[in-house]
Write a protein that holds these residues in place. Structure first.
Motif, PDB file in Angstrom:
ATOM      1  N   ASP A 210       0.813  -1.225   0.000  1.00  0.00           N
ATOM      2  CA  ASP A 210       0.000   0.000   0.000  1.00  0.00           C
ATOM      3  C   ASP A 210       0.843   1.271   0.000  1.00  0.00           C
ATOM      4  OD1 ASP A 210      -2.238  -1.583   0.017  1.00  0.00           O
ATOM      5  OD2 ASP A 210      -2.609  -1.408   2.177  1.00  0.00           O
ATOM      6  N   TYR A 211       1.984   1.264   0.721  1.00  0.00           N
ATOM      7  CA  TYR A 211       2.733   2.511   0.916  1.00  0.00           C
ATOM      8  C   TYR A 211       4.107   2.528   0.244  1.00  0.00           C
ATOM      9  CZ  TYR A 211      -0.915   3.748   4.217  1.00  0.00           C
ATOM     10  OH  TYR A 211      -2.117   4.056   4.782  1.00  0.00           O
ATOM     11  N   ASN A 216       7.850   5.999   3.639  1.00  0.00           N
ATOM     12  CA  ASN A 216       6.552   6.556   3.258  1.00  0.00           C
ATOM     13  C   ASN A 216       5.464   6.116   4.239  1.00  0.00           C
ATOM     14  OD1 ASN A 216       4.871   8.090   1.481  1.00  0.00           O
ATOM     15  ND2 ASN A 216       4.111   6.178   0.603  1.00  0.00           N
ATOM     16  N   LEU A 217       5.582   4.865   4.684  1.00  0.00           N
ATOM     17  CA  LEU A 217       4.618   4.348   5.654  1.00  0.00           C
ATOM     18  C   LEU A 217       4.680   5.157   6.950  1.00  0.00           C
ATOM     19  CD1 LEU A 217       2.630   2.134   6.705  1.00  0.00           C
ATOM     20  CD2 LEU A 217       4.645   0.771   7.283  1.00  0.00           C
ATOM     21  N   LEU A 218       5.896   5.419   7.439  1.00  0.00           N
ATOM     22  CA  LEU A 218       6.054   6.167   8.688  1.00  0.00           C
ATOM     23  C   LEU A 218       5.584   7.612   8.560  1.00  0.00           C
ATOM     24  CD1 LEU A 218       9.525   4.770   9.874  1.00  0.00           C
ATOM     25  CD2 LEU A 218       7.275   4.200  10.798  1.00  0.00           C
ATOM     26  N   ASN A 219       5.614   8.137   7.339  1.00  0.00           N
ATOM     27  CA  ASN A 219       5.143   9.503   7.104  1.00  0.00           C
ATOM     28  C   ASN A 219       3.627   9.576   6.969  1.00  0.00           C
ATOM     29  OD1 ASN A 219       7.693  10.614   7.190  1.00  0.00           O
ATOM     30  ND2 ASN A 219       8.050  10.350   4.992  1.00  0.00           N
ATOM     31  N   ASN A 220       2.960   8.419   6.943  1.00  0.00           N
ATOM     32  CA  ASN A 220       1.508   8.400   6.732  1.00  0.00           C
ATOM     33  C   ASN A 220       0.767   7.611   7.804  1.00  0.00           C
ATOM     34  OD1 ASN A 220       0.791   9.662   3.892  1.00  0.00           O
ATOM     35  ND2 ASN A 220       2.728   8.539   3.627  1.00  0.00           N
ATOM     36  N   THR A 221       1.326   7.551   8.994  1.00  0.00           N
ATOM     37  CA  THR A 221       0.672   6.780  10.057  1.00  0.00           C
ATOM     38  C   THR A 221      -0.662   7.374  10.475  1.00  0.00           C
ATOM     39  OG1 THR A 221       1.976   7.995  11.694  1.00  0.00           O
ATOM     40  CG2 THR A 221       2.833   5.846  10.988  1.00  0.00           C
ATOM     41  N   ASP A 222      -0.898   8.644  10.118  1.00  0.00           N
ATOM     42  CA  ASP A 222      -2.179   9.256  10.455  1.00  0.00           C
ATOM     43  C   ASP A 222      -3.336   8.603   9.724  1.00  0.00           C
ATOM     44  OD1 ASP A 222      -0.828  10.436   8.181  1.00  0.00           O
ATOM     45  OD2 ASP A 222      -2.538  11.818   8.040  1.00  0.00           O
ATOM     46  N   LYS A 223      -3.006   7.874   8.637  1.00  0.00           N
ATOM     47  CA  LYS A 223      -4.053   7.197   7.865  1.00  0.00           C
ATOM     48  C   LYS A 223      -4.355   5.800   8.427  1.00  0.00           C
ATOM     49  CE  LYS A 223      -2.652   9.660   3.689  1.00  0.00           C
ATOM     50  NZ  LYS A 223      -1.956   9.557   2.400  1.00  0.00           N
ATOM     51  N   LEU A 224      -3.597   5.421   9.438  1.00  0.00           N
ATOM     52  CA  LEU A 224      -3.778   4.104  10.033  1.00  0.00           C
ATOM     53  C   LEU A 224      -4.491   4.219  11.375  1.00  0.00           C
ATOM     54  CD1 LEU A 224      -0.164   2.805   9.315  1.00  0.00           C
ATOM     55  CD2 LEU A 224      -2.210   2.253   8.012  1.00  0.00           C
ATOM     56  N   LYS A 225      -4.821   3.109  11.966  1.00  0.00           N
ATOM     57  CA  LYS A 225      -5.466   3.130  13.267  1.00  0.00           C
ATOM     58  C   LYS A 225      -5.124   1.870  14.057  1.00  0.00           C
ATOM     59  CE  LYS A 225      -9.751   1.424  11.164  1.00  0.00           C
ATOM     60  NZ  LYS A 225     -11.193   1.684  10.942  1.00  0.00           N
ATOM     61  N   GLY A 226      -5.523   1.897  15.301  1.00  0.00           N
ATOM     62  CA  GLY A 226      -5.366   0.718  16.144  1.00  0.00           C
ATOM     63  C   GLY A 226      -3.921   0.395  16.494  1.00  0.00           C
ATOM     64  N   LYS A 227      -3.690  -0.901  16.727  1.00  0.00           N
ATOM     65  CA  LYS A 227      -2.382  -1.365  17.199  1.00  0.00           C
ATOM     66  C   LYS A 227      -1.279  -1.192  16.162  1.00  0.00           C
ATOM     67  CE  LYS A 227      -4.011  -4.617  20.701  1.00  0.00           C
ATOM     68  NZ  LYS A 227      -4.003  -6.005  21.197  1.00  0.00           N
ATOM     69  N   ILE A 228      -1.654  -1.264  14.865  1.00  0.00           N
ATOM     70  CA  ILE A 228      -0.638  -1.082  13.815  1.00  0.00           C
ATOM     71  C   ILE A 228      -0.086   0.333  13.884  1.00  0.00           C
ATOM     72  CG2 ILE A 228      -0.273  -0.951  11.324  1.00  0.00           C
ATOM     73  CD1 ILE A 228      -2.228  -3.261  11.008  1.00  0.00           C
ATOM     74  N   SER A 231       2.082   0.755  17.005  1.00  0.00           N
ATOM     75  CA  SER A 231       3.387   0.087  16.883  1.00  0.00           C
ATOM     76  C   SER A 231       4.338   0.895  16.017  1.00  0.00           C
ATOM     77  CB  SER A 231       3.206  -1.320  16.299  1.00  0.00           C
ATOM     78  OG  SER A 231       4.450  -1.935  16.122  1.00  0.00           O
ATOM     79  N   LEU A 232       3.842   1.415  14.902  1.00  0.00           N
ATOM     80  CA  LEU A 232       4.693   2.177  13.979  1.00  0.00           C
ATOM     81  C   LEU A 232       5.164   3.481  14.600  1.00  0.00           C
ATOM     82  CD1 LEU A 232       2.699   1.572  10.661  1.00  0.00           C
ATOM     83  CD2 LEU A 232       4.914   0.601  11.253  1.00  0.00           C
ATOM     84  N   GLU A 233       4.264   4.172  15.267  1.00  0.00           N
ATOM     85  CA  GLU A 233       4.614   5.477  15.812  1.00  0.00           C
ATOM     86  C   GLU A 233       5.514   5.357  17.038  1.00  0.00           C
ATOM     87  OE1 GLU A 233       0.789   8.118  14.299  1.00  0.00           O
ATOM     88  OE2 GLU A 233       0.837   7.441  16.392  1.00  0.00           O
ATOM     89  N   ASN A 234       5.343   4.301  17.813  1.00  0.00           N
ATOM     90  CA  ASN A 234       6.146   4.141  19.034  1.00  0.00           C
ATOM     91  C   ASN A 234       7.511   3.513  18.779  1.00  0.00           C
ATOM     92  OD1 ASN A 234       4.029   5.210  20.459  1.00  0.00           O
ATOM     93  ND2 ASN A 234       3.270   3.242  21.237  1.00  0.00           N
ATOM     94  N   ASN A 235       7.714   2.961  17.579  1.00  0.00           N
ATOM     95  CA  ASN A 235       8.969   2.232  17.320  1.00  0.00           C
ATOM     96  C   ASN A 235       9.651   2.709  16.040  1.00  0.00           C
ATOM     97  OD1 ASN A 235       8.917  -0.113  19.437  1.00  0.00           O
ATOM     98  ND2 ASN A 235       6.835  -0.019  18.598  1.00  0.00           N
ATOM     99  N   ARG A 236       9.481   3.991  15.738  1.00  0.00           N
ATOM    100  CA  ARG A 236       9.981   4.563  14.483  1.00  0.00           C
ATOM    101  C   ARG A 236      11.483   4.304  14.282  1.00  0.00           C
ATOM    102  NH1 ARG A 236       8.053   8.607  11.147  1.00  0.00           N
ATOM    103  NH2 ARG A 236       9.661   9.626   9.899  1.00  0.00           N
TER     104      ARG A 236
END
Length: 941
Positions: A210-211, A216-228, A231-236
């Motif tokens: 998708d990303y 690019n995925l880390l720059n678009n975490t606002d489009k995600l939700k929940g545990k995913i 996990s991405l935002e806390n372990n960048r």
């Protein structure tokens, strides 16, 4: 056409080879475990022969920390220590590669992955098609138009080549470089790359699909939700570091040399020396093919000047070529690895005239021992016709006596040797003597002990090795025997029968068998003495040969009509279960197809949300998987029931009638005395040890095993909990000994102590748990394993095991002491002296060491159990012979003996059997035997 270069990932292939043989390691006569060396070299020669690369190289990890360790201290921290056998193997592998003139690249500060990546890209620029030979998924990131992953074949599978299309399809991506992003997210437990916590393989693939990339995925975490998202935002930072760790470097300071990697002529003398030392006969043959394929010259007449490995005329190495000495100009020098019949001053004779037979009988009469071997028409001894018999008294000298195809005439011819073969003062030597004894019984000759069987002798010395004569000859005599295919041809419809071969052509083959067996006896006898195995050899294994031969000769009566009717009944049940499965699934499908079944279970019915996948990306639908899913959906129990029925029908019910021998109308199984390394007997054609007993349908099969006629009764005698009694004896645990000697039910007694209850208060479930503990713990079961077996939590299982050891403290002491003794000696030993070699008992690899530790605990128990029933069989047989009883021993299955008992002898047989089984050995606890009688095995048991 582009030139091909293969670059091998050494350690990946070495580990793969080692673990491929982990349950049956290859060990040479010097005690060296050669599994990794053999597997790696075999794979290497396979690719040289099959793929015919122009260039080849091998990359190996530098044996020190690399840049990834500096970046992340915990990199690969979870890995177990490298097994000692692999550490010992690597120098041999390097030596083989050096002798093959294949360059090894080992760069300080880098892993083999990085070296392979750099070399691959440089070779691609030089115009090569590059094949990275490795099973490691990480290399998929390097694949390009001219760089491929080459995954070597496993048993039953072909090699797999992954190009750009295959990688994109496999990972669901647009560019192979995105594999790095998937690995960075997913992490790698083997390398301890952390990745994103809670994000697995499938989620990683979907996110990168998708990303496009981790960044690019880390720059678009606002489009995600929940545990995913969490996990991405806390372990960048960790994720970005993981991507770097997963990235194969392409700038290792290493140059690609076309000249250095070009296939070069090997150092044949050196390879010959190494392979001979390692005892790699098969690989020597492959090496010969490789040499002929790449380094032979074409003669003026167009013929290939091929090298043939032949036997040297003396102990010194001497080379022979198909076309004289034309290879001398090439400097190629190949020696045979094994001696053959041509290398000895043999005196092999065919004996046909009355005078020659008389002289041979005179020779045998004046010798205290002789070796003999039969030539026959069938591998099943009860059905075999005698073609000839060979004898040897002195090494390098043997005699072959052809026997007529006419049965009456044959009986007269072989009867001339009857007195010799039945003389109880002469030692009869042979390889797999039981076979010869049964064959000669067909001609009214009862071969009498004493015996020396070379197969059994070697089995006692090296229980985990092979024991056939070809292997023994090559191992102990450095000798290559004549193969039977040279006389009768290869397997197939055109293969001859031994009866079709002229006696003159059989002579050398038959005489060699007797001569080589005699030589082996002279080598193996001192080894038995050296290893303190002569007593168990002479007192248990050799007397047992005659007992087993008679069991096989007796056979067991089968009610074919009963089993045919049962087969029809099971077939009807199978159809009913199949219909229920289709109704539950809502459609018809092939239940036997794992692929179709997986789709039904996990896509249509969604039995669970996270089904396990096989390596080929199909759903796992094996027995173990479905057992764990019991109760999740009604279809699971139906499928398990269907499989159980289908196995019963195909494995046991349908084949049994076809195995009945027409001349006797009985089933004659074959007992194997030299297969199970524990000392237990096994059986084949059919395997009666595996006839089911726990389930009602399986037990019904026993109904078709019947007494021979109305004058006989089927009697079954079964040891009660013999292995637990042996544990009580070995551990000397007072509580366990008392429970047995007070005739308490051991499982109830154990439950009472574990759960701190009175015996009458113990529930059925508590007894069941105690039973699992009793049998599981003596086999080294873990808390996890016990929890799985009886359906309790791991915590409760640990508590159960802890309480067990509090109840029987000396059992724990015995287990610890057994492991310690094995560490010091390298083997486990039974009360009768039987040994089980445990070469991995001091391994630093926990998985391998724990397997050896379990064997250290249970080998003395299983081995003693095997020997106890063998002693009982010998003593019962001798008593039957002494009293001239008509009753016969007909089956041995695990801890159970079965008899065809003449009705008038029933009481005396029951008395003999019970006494001899219960008094086979004196232990600190009583042995107990349960005896039952009936018209058939089911009734009796």
């Amino acid at each position: 056409m582009a030139k091909k270069i293969f670059i091998l990932d050494a350690y990946a292939l070495i580990f793969r080879a080692y673990y491929a043989f982990i349950n049956r390691p290859i060990v040479n006569s010097k005690g060296l475990t050669t599994s990794a060396i053999f597997g790696f070299t075999n794979t290497l020669l396979e690719v040289l022969l099959k793929e015919k690369p122009n260039n080849i190289a091998v990359a190996i990890d530098y044996p020190a920390a690399n840049f990834r360790h500096k970046m992340f201290e915990a990199y690969k921290a979870n890995r177990s220590a490298t097994p000692e056998d692999i550490k010992l193997s690597v120098p041999y592998i390097k030596e083989i590669l050096k002798a093959l003139n294949i360059p090894i690249y080992e760069v300080e500060g880098y892993e083999a992955d990085d070296t392979i990546g750099t070399l691959s890209k440089k070779a691609e620029k030089a115009g090569y098609q590059v094949f990275m030979m490795t099973p490691d998924k990480d290399f998929a990131q390097l694949v390009s138009e001219n760089i491929f992953m080459y995954k070597p074949k496993r048993t039953g599978d072909e090699s797999e080549i992954l190009g750009v299309k295959e990688v994109l399809d496999k990972f669901g991506i647009e560019n192979p470089l995105q594999v790095i992003d998937i690995l960075g997210l997913w992490g790698d437990t083997a390398d301890n790359i952390p990745g994103a916590p809670g994000i697995g393989e499938k989620t990683s693939q979907k996110l990168i699909e998708d990303y496009g990339s981790i960044e690019n995925l880390l720059n678009n975490t606002d489009k995600l939700k929940g545990k995913i998202k969490e996990s991405l935002e806390n372990n960048r930072e960790q994720i970005l570091m993981s991507k770097t760790l997963a990235t194969i470097k392409l700038d290792v300071p290493v140059d690609f040399s076309e000249q250095e990697t070009t296939l070069q002529k090997p150092d044949v003398d050196k390879i010959n020396e190494i392979f001979q030392n390692l005892e790699f006969k098969m690989l020597m043959n492959k090496f010969e093919k490789y040499i002929n394929l790449n380094f032979t010259k074409t003669l003026e007449n167009g013929q290939k000047n091929e090298i043939i490995l032949t036997s040297p005329p003396s102990i010194q190495k001497k080379l022979e070529y198909q076309q004289g000495d034309l290879f001398a100009s090439m400097g190629v020098d190949i020696s045979s690895t094994k001696k053959t019949i041509n290398d000895f001053p043999i005196n092999y004779n065919i004996v046909t005239s009355e005078k020659e037979i008389s002289e041979l009988i005179n020779l045998l009469s004046n010798s205290p021992e002789f070796c003999f071997d039969t030539e026959t028409t069938n591998i099943k001894p009860t059905e075999a016709e005698l073609v000839g018999i060979s004898f040897s008294i002195t090494e390098n000298q043997a005699y072959y006596v052809p026997i007529s195809a006419n049965y009456e005439k044959a009986v007269l011819e072989i009867s001339k040797f009857k007195a010799i073969l039945q003389d109880k003062t002469k030692l009869k030597i042979g390889q797999n003597l039981k076979y010869d004894i049964i064959v000669l019984n067909n001609y009214s000759i009862s071969v009498e002990p004493p015996f020396f069987d070379t197969m059994i002798a070697h089995y006692l010395i090296e229980p985990d090795h092979r024991h056939n004569m070809d292997y023994l000859a090559e191992t102990f005599l450095d000798y290559k025997t004549i193969k039977i295919e040279e006389l009768i041809g290869k397997n197939g419809k055109n293969q001859l029968n031994m009866r079709d071969v002229l006696p003159e052509n059989i002579k050398n083959y038959a005489c060699e068998d007797a001569d080589i067996t005699l030589k082996l006896k002279n080598i193996l006898l001192p080894k038995l003495i050296e290893n303190n195995l002569l007593e168990i050899f002479n007192n248990i294994e050799m007397p047992l040969i005659k007992v087993l031969a008679n069991i096989e000769i007796n056979g067991v009566n089968i009610d074919s009509q009963e089993i045919i009717l049962y087969s029809k009944k099971l077939q009807k049940e199978l159809v009913i279960v199949e219909e229920k499965i289709h109704q539950t699934a809502g459609e018809k499908f092939n239940i036997a197809s794992p692929k179709q079944l997986g789709i039904i279970l996990f896509e249509k019915l969604k039995v669970i949300s996270n089904p396990k996948l096989t390596k080929t990306k199909q759903y796992s639908t094996g027995e173990e998987i479905l057992d764990k899913l019991k109760g999740t959906h009604e279809i699971i129990d139906l499928i398990l029931d269907y499989r159980s029925l289908a196995k019963l029908i195909s494995t046991y019910v349908e084949p049994l009638p076809s195995l009945v021998y027409s001349k006797t109308n009985r089933l004659h199984t074959s007992y194997n005395q030299a297969v199970a390394s524990t000392g237990r007997l096994s059986s084949t054609s059919p395997n009666l040890q595996n006839i089911p007993i726990k389930e009602e349908r399986g037990r019904e099969i026993r109904k078709s095993f019947i007494a021979r006629n109305e004058n006989y009764t089927f009697l079954s005698a079964d040891y009660s909990q013999v292995e637990l009694r042996i544990m009580a004896h070995l551990s000397e645990d007072e509580n366990m000994i008392k429970a047995f000697n007070d005739n308490e039910d051991i499982h109830t007694a154990t439950a009472a102590k574990i759960f701190n209850k009175q015996i009458l208060e113990v529930s059925k479930n508590e007894r069941s748990q105690a039973k699992s503990a009793n049998f599981g713990i003596i086999y080294g079961i873990s808390a996890f394993g016990l929890a799985e077996n009886i359906g309790i939590s791991r915590k409760d299982a640990k508590t159960l095991i802890d309480n067990y050891f509090l109840t029987y403290p000396k059992v724990k002491e015995y287990m610890d002491k057994s492991i310690q003794n094995a560490r010091e000696t390298g083997y486990a030993i039974t009360i009768f002296g039987r040994k089980r070699n445990l070469s991995d008992i001091n391994s630093q690899n926990q998985l391998i060491r724990s397997m050896a530790e379990r064997n250290a605990i249970n080998a003395p128990i299983q081995g003693a159990s095997a020997d106890i029933i063998k002693i009982a069989m010998i003593n019962i047989y001798n008593k039957f012979e002494e009293k001239n009883l008509k009753s016969k021993m007909i089956l041995q299955v695990h801890d159970e003996l079965n008899f065809d008992v003449f009705n008038d002898e029933l009481e005396i047989v029951k008395e003999i059997v019970k006494f001899e089984m219960e008094n086979a050995v004196k232990l600190k606890v009583n042995l107990l035997v349960d005896i039952g009688i009936g018209k058939n095995w089911l009734e009796a048991h």
